[in-house]
Design a protein around this motif. Sequence first.
Motif, PDB file in Angstrom:
ATOM      1  N   ALA A 287       0.830  -1.206   0.000  1.00  0.00           N
ATOM      2  CA  ALA A 287       0.000   0.000   0.000  1.00  0.00           C
ATOM      3  C   ALA A 287       0.863   1.255   0.000  1.00  0.00           C
ATOM      4  CB  ALA A 287      -0.931   0.001   1.220  1.00  0.00           C
ATOM      5  N   LEU A 288       1.975   1.217   0.759  1.00  0.00           N
ATOM      6  CA  LEU A 288       2.876   2.370   0.827  1.00  0.00           C
ATOM      7  C   LEU A 288       3.549   2.609  -0.518  1.00  0.00           C
ATOM      8  CD1 LEU A 288       3.258   4.183   3.235  1.00  0.00           C
ATOM      9  CD2 LEU A 288       5.378   2.973   3.778  1.00  0.00           C
TER      10      LEU A 288
ATOM     11  N   ARG B 242       3.191   6.024  -2.728  1.00  0.00           N
ATOM     12  CA  ARG B 242       4.327   6.817  -3.222  1.00  0.00           C
ATOM     13  C   ARG B 242       4.263   6.960  -4.737  1.00  0.00           C
ATOM     14  NH1 ARG B 242       7.597   4.203   1.106  1.00  0.00           N
ATOM     15  NH2 ARG B 242       8.275   5.897   2.505  1.00  0.00           N
ATOM     16  N   ALA B 243       3.809   5.908  -5.417  1.00  0.00           N
ATOM     17  CA  ALA B 243       3.674   5.983  -6.873  1.00  0.00           C
ATOM     18  C   ALA B 243       2.633   7.021  -7.288  1.00  0.00           C
ATOM     19  CB  ALA B 243       3.298   4.606  -7.434  1.00  0.00           C
TER      20      ALA B 243
ATOM     21  N   LEU C 188      -6.218   7.982   0.872  1.00  0.00           N
ATOM     22  CA  LEU C 188      -6.151   9.443   0.763  1.00  0.00           C
ATOM     23  C   LEU C 188      -5.544   9.859  -0.565  1.00  0.00           C
ATOM     24  CD1 LEU C 188      -4.935  10.302   4.389  1.00  0.00           C
ATOM     25  CD2 LEU C 188      -7.130  10.946   3.394  1.00  0.00           C
ATOM     26  N   ALA C 189      -4.464   9.177  -0.969  1.00  0.00           N
ATOM     27  CA  ALA C 189      -3.800   9.507  -2.234  1.00  0.00           C
ATOM     28  C   ALA C 189      -4.736   9.288  -3.414  1.00  0.00           C
ATOM     29  CB  ALA C 189      -2.537   8.675  -2.381  1.00  0.00           C
ATOM     30  N   ALA C 190      -5.511   8.203  -3.352  1.00  0.00           N
ATOM     31  CA  ALA C 190      -6.453   7.927  -4.446  1.00  0.00           C
ATOM     32  C   ALA C 190      -7.519   9.002  -4.548  1.00  0.00           C
ATOM     33  CB  ALA C 190      -7.109   6.558  -4.228  1.00  0.00           C
TER      34      ALA C 190
END
Length: 569
Positions: free
Chosen positions: A465-466, A470-471, A492-494
């Motif tokens: 997941a990390l 980062r990607a 959150l990133a999504a």
Amino acid sequence: MAITSANQLELLQTAEAVAREKMIDPGLVVEAMEESLARAAKSRYGAEMDIRVRIDRKTGRATFTRVRTIVEDEAVENYQAQLTADQAAKILRTGATPVTVVAGAEGRQFLLRAATEADARRMTGVSQTDAPAVGDEIVDEVPPVDLGRIAAQSAKQVILQKVREAERDRQFDEFKDRVGSIINATVKREEYGNVIVDVGAGEAILRRNEKIGREAYRPGDRIRAYVKDVRREMRGPQIFLSRTDPRFMAELFKMEVPEIYEGIIEIKAVARDPGSRAKIAVVSYDNSIDPVGACVGMRGSRVQAVVNELQGEKIDIIPWSEDIATFLVNALQPAEVSKVVFDEETSKIEVVVPEEQLSLAIGRRGQNVRLASQLTGRDIDILTEEQESSRRQKEFDERTQLFMGTLDLDEFFAQLLVAEGFRTVEEVAYVDQDELLGIDGVDESTAEELQARARDHIEAQRKAALDRARALGVEESLINFPGLTPPMIEALAADGVKTLEDFATLADWELAGGWTEVDGNRVKDTGILEKFDLSLEEARDMVMSARVALGWVDPDELDQGREEEAEEA
């Protein structure tokens, strides 16, 4: 028209007459006259002058004065209304007319030069000085003006405007305290489906979406409605009425049931499908009084009076209970309920009913369950006994497959874990080892191996997941923020939240989810981290911690606010 001794008293008489007609304070009318006369004087002496008019409330004598403010030497912009301290001192030394100085800074008023010594002696409590300062005002009397036709018309418009504003203020003050009450009104007209009614001191509006069903009114009809809102707008105060608001029905019951008015019985909740059906929950604080029977009345007389006012709307009166399950069973009447499953974390309720009771529990077009949901404030799922059994079996199979795939277990052992109440890999990994040892056939070495596999799986998931986060471009400031797990960071990133600053701007409900009231219906707001069982309090604390870390919020003020909230709680 000149303000002479012949018509001085007429000013007061006119003000009194207008005030009586419009039901407003006579002082407001006099103030309007003063402003209108001041405008007329400015047109005579010059628009840049600061001309003020004072009408004596006893004699009606109008006094015209010119006001000039003392400012700094370099700050003089309007030579007709401003002057320097030196210029003021010169006027006071050479002037032949009575001049008064009002000290703006200290709020003192004193006479610098009077026409006679006798005038000065009559100014009781007035001090003498020859040193005007910045902020003081030089006030001297000017001759009254002779109002021409145009000036008189302008003065009339000012007075009418002031009177109109006073009427609006009176109407707003009269109705702002009546919000939440029922009023009787007379229909005046209908505009585009909205009904305009006469409420005595003005007009109110009953919008078409606030009418029950297809109600139609004709001019002159009497109407009873609930005062929903009173707003002060540019065109005057707007009074909005409603006949569909649930509080309208509650107020009707308060009028019909003396026990509710006296506080012996309390209406705890109301839910309405206006014109069709409603549910009302009541509780009695006197054990000798049945709340349902009191609201129904002798032979249904009390509830029937409310039904007639609501155009035949069917009303279910149910007893309120502190126990949510009992209250829900009552709310779903007349359907019979077999079982209630309440999830405290999500506030979601599952109601299991017999197959033959399903349509009755749901109601026509979902009306019964919708009203019960509004009444209890909970999200309700209706299931038959067969559907619940199938769903539970499906959940059992899914969890069994989860443990078989992630922990490399055989089907029997995986089913054993599910039967013991384990739902996730995290529960297996971090549960106290004694709980695993309580399972038949599990010894200490087996429990250690089981937890080691679970932790390895979780660690691998977190690393993946990390990497994905980062990607997507997540910054280290968000990755290193305490309280956020790698799966949370990925979620959150999504959603486009990639920095600590982005995270700090979020609201608690955007993270944990919540509910919004739209047209009387509760609408679900899905939170970014809702699937991680994040509560609103936890979301609020995390966001505030991020703001503290960024220096947006003083931590001392945050601690003080938390202490105040704790004291209030």
